[in-house]
Motif scaffolding. Structure first.
Motif, short mmCIF file in Angstrom:
data_model
loop_
_atom_site.label_atom_id
_atom_site.label_comp_id
_atom_site.label_asym_id
_atom_site.label_seq_id
_atom_site.Cartn_x
_atom_site.Cartn_y
_atom_site.Cartn_z
N ASP A 10 4.69 -1.22 -1.27
CA ASP A 10 3.63 -1.47 -2.23
C ASP A 10 4.19 -2.00 -3.55
O ASP A 10 3.59 -2.87 -4.19
N ALA A 11 5.36 -1.49 -3.95
CA ALA A 11 5.98 -1.96 -5.20
C ALA A 11 6.41 -3.42 -5.07
O ALA A 11 6.23 -4.22 -6.01
N HIS A 42 3.35 -5.61 -5.13
CA HIS A 42 2.79 -5.75 -6.47
C HIS A 42 3.40 -6.93 -7.22
O HIS A 42 2.70 -7.64 -7.96
N GLU A 88 1.77 -9.99 -5.78
CA GLU A 88 0.33 -10.04 -6.06
C GLU A 88 0.01 -10.36 -7.51
O GLU A 88 -1.14 -10.69 -7.83
N GLN A 89 1.01 -10.31 -8.39
CA GLN A 89 0.78 -10.73 -9.78
C GLN A 89 0.62 -12.25 -9.88
O GLN A 89 0.19 -12.76 -10.91
N THR A 149 0.56 -15.11 -3.57
CA THR A 149 -0.03 -14.14 -2.64
C THR A 149 -0.69 -14.85 -1.46
O THR A 149 -0.45 -14.51 -0.29
N SER A 174 -2.89 -8.01 3.98
CA SER A 174 -2.30 -7.54 2.72
C SER A 174 -0.83 -7.91 2.67
O SER A 174 -0.16 -8.01 3.70
N SER A 194 1.59 -6.05 1.43
CA SER A 194 2.42 -4.91 1.84
C SER A 194 2.55 -4.85 3.35
O SER A 194 3.62 -4.52 3.89
#
Length: 282
Positions: free
Chosen positions: A38-39, A42, A45-46, A51, A71, A73
């Motif tokens: 997830d990190a 992230h 995804e910024q 993405t 997703s 992740s």
């Protein structure tokens, strides 16, 4: 001496000295044992465009998953942390140069050749059962970026290069040596080093026209060398070469590919080329 010339050329061009930091932030998380998927997701995804691009990659025919990856992740967990990091690098470099002052270059044709070379690299790596085929894919995609740096030079120098290539029917990388004292491969290798990318990319790029000079990553250099010739022969785009560079026999032998592999490589490339172009250039 040649390496120093290319390093100085890059150092003196402030536009080239720093790669956008997304890749290096990904690099830090890959080697941080406390980092989660997830990190890492992230960071990607910024950047909305990145993405979308990474999800397109995950859902492309290169992976052919039976269900849709929705997703970042999830894409990381399936494709792999190092593999997705390398794909982020490819997307970042393409975007970097697409915003560079290169009005006289057909960027679509340039990157189409890069994509073709990347797919051929991936095919060869797959046949050889290499553990990280995306590393070869990205090395193939980036192999000619030094030529874009050359095309940033004054127009009269570029005209001189192309005129000599045509008048003497010579390979462009050899003309670069004759006129500039270095070629795009060496310049690209120095750019990889300036961007502090993993040494495998520096050597594979620097030595793709001289695979016998690769010391630490001879297989990667040989794969990109062979893939570049095959991609040029297939005529999927061009980075400026009008002729097909010959394959070094020692590099071909080093790869120990079965006799039937060439047909398999070409079929694989034709199968995945259009979708890869859409992912990275669409």
């Amino acid at each position: 001496m040649t390496v120093q010339i290319t390093r100085d050329l890059i150092k003196n061009n402030l536009r080239l000295t720093n790669l956008p930091d997304t890749y290096h932030r990904m690099e830090e998380t890959v080697y941080d044992p406390a980092t989660s998927f997830d990190a890492m997701a992230h960071i990607i995804e910024q950047d909305a465009a990145l993405t979308v691009q990474m999800l397109k990659v995950a859902n492309s025919s290169l992976y052919d998953f039976p269900y849709k990856i929705q997703s970042v992740s999830r894409a990381i967990s399936i494709i792999g942390t190092e593999q997705l990091r390398d794909l982020v690098l490819a997307a970042t470099v393409i975007r970097f140069f697409n915003h560079a002052p290169l009005d006289g270059v057909n960027m679509d044709s340039f990157w189409r050749h890069g994509v073709a070379c990347a797919i051929v690299c991936r095919a060869i790596a797959t046949i050889r059962r290499e553990p990280n085929v995306e590393r070869f894919y990205v090395a193939g995609l980036l192999h000619d970026v030094g030529r874009l740096v050359i095309f940033m030079q004054p127009e009269d120098r570029i005209t001189q290069l192309l005129k000599r290539r045509d008048e003497h029917t010579e390979l462009l990388y050899k003309v670069e040596h004759q006129v500039l004292g270095f070629d795009h491969a060496g310049l690209g290798g120095s750019l990889m080093a300036a961007w502090q990318l993993p040494p495998v990319f520096e050597e594979a790029v620097r030595c793709h026209h001289a695979p016998d000079q690769a010391v630490s990553y001879p297989i990667e250099a040989a794969v990109v060398h062979v893939a570049d010739s095959i991609a040029n022969a297939l005529r999927f785009g061009t980075s400026g070469e009008r002729y097909v560079p010959p394959i070094d026999s020692a590099a071909w032998s080093r790869l120990a590919l079965p006799e039937s592999s060439l047909e398999q490589i070409i079929r694989y490339t034709e199968q995945h080329y259009r979708q890869a172009v859409e992912v990275f250039l669409g």
